[in-house]
Design an enzyme around this catalytic site. Structure first.
Site, mmCIF file in Angstrom:
data_model
loop_
_atom_site.group_PDB
_atom_site.id
_atom_site.type_symbol
_atom_site.label_atom_id
_atom_site.label_comp_id
_atom_site.label_asym_id
_atom_site.label_seq_id
_atom_site.Cartn_x
_atom_site.Cartn_y
_atom_site.Cartn_z
ATOM 1 C CG HIS A 157 -3.369 5.039 -1.371
ATOM 2 N ND1 HIS A 157 -4.689 5.237 -1.052
ATOM 3 C CD2 HIS A 157 -3.106 3.758 -1.076
ATOM 4 C CE1 HIS A 157 -5.196 4.110 -0.584
ATOM 5 N NE2 HIS A 157 -4.248 3.189 -0.594
ATOM 6 C CD GLU A 191 -6.736 7.750 -0.831
ATOM 7 O OE1 GLU A 191 -7.417 7.822 -1.875
ATOM 8 O OE2 GLU A 191 -6.504 6.672 -0.281
#
Length: 175
Positions: A37, A169
């Site tokens: 992240h 991601e």
């Protein structure tokens, strides 16, 4: 249900690439969906929003979400929607067309994991000319534009707020 052992290796290569390699083992069949992240702003730390960054995602479909942003399981075409990044588009160009005012959506890069990474995204920052290429062997990428972020203080007292970074991601599709 099984015991999970994971490792993550970060490598900065001689050609300025950041490689993130994940490894996981279990002693029983266990769902595993590792990702990162990491927030990026190609204009530099504390430089404001990423709304002018130009994104290309090599994805023909995305996962539909319900009102709570939970994927419904339906794969929808990106063509003609605010999710169409098959040609470069500014991150902020279509935010007003999205029910939450920004992106937090899964895009389909492939129908299953691939044996080797492919070029799946490019991001270009027009003021600095910086470019980021994303290569993955995973079937999906969650594109997040700090839509839900509230003001945070960072290094040197810089403020980081909504849309001051983006994440790509790579992962299996969320359920």
């Amino acid at each position: 249900p099984g015991n999970l052992k994971t490792s993550v290796t970060y490598v900065l290569t001689d050609d300025n690439a950041l490689a993130i390699e994940y490894e996981a083992t279990t002693d029983k069949t266990t769902p595993v969906n590792l990702t990162n992240h990491t927030y990026f702003n190609l204009a530099g730390a504390g430089s404001g929003t990423v709304l002018d960054h130009r994104v290309t995602l090599h994805a023909q479909r995305y996962l539909e979400t319900d009102a709570d942003m939970v994927p419904t399981g339906r794969l929808l075409p990106v063509a003609g929607t605010p999710f169409d990044f098959t040609k470069p588009a500014a991150i902020g160009a279509r935010n007003s067309q999205i029910n939450v005012g920004g992106y937090d959506h899964a895009f389909v890069l492939a129908d299953k994991p691939r044996s080797k990474p492919a070029l799946d995204a490019e991001v270009f920052e027009p003021k600095t000319g910086r470019v980021m290429d994303l290569r993955t062997d995973q079937p999906g990428v969650q594109f997040y534009t700090a839509t839900y972020t509230t003001a945070l203080k960072g290094l040197g007292g810089a403020t980081y707020d909504r849309f001051h970074g983006f994440c790509l991601e790579t992962q299996h599709h969320p359920d």
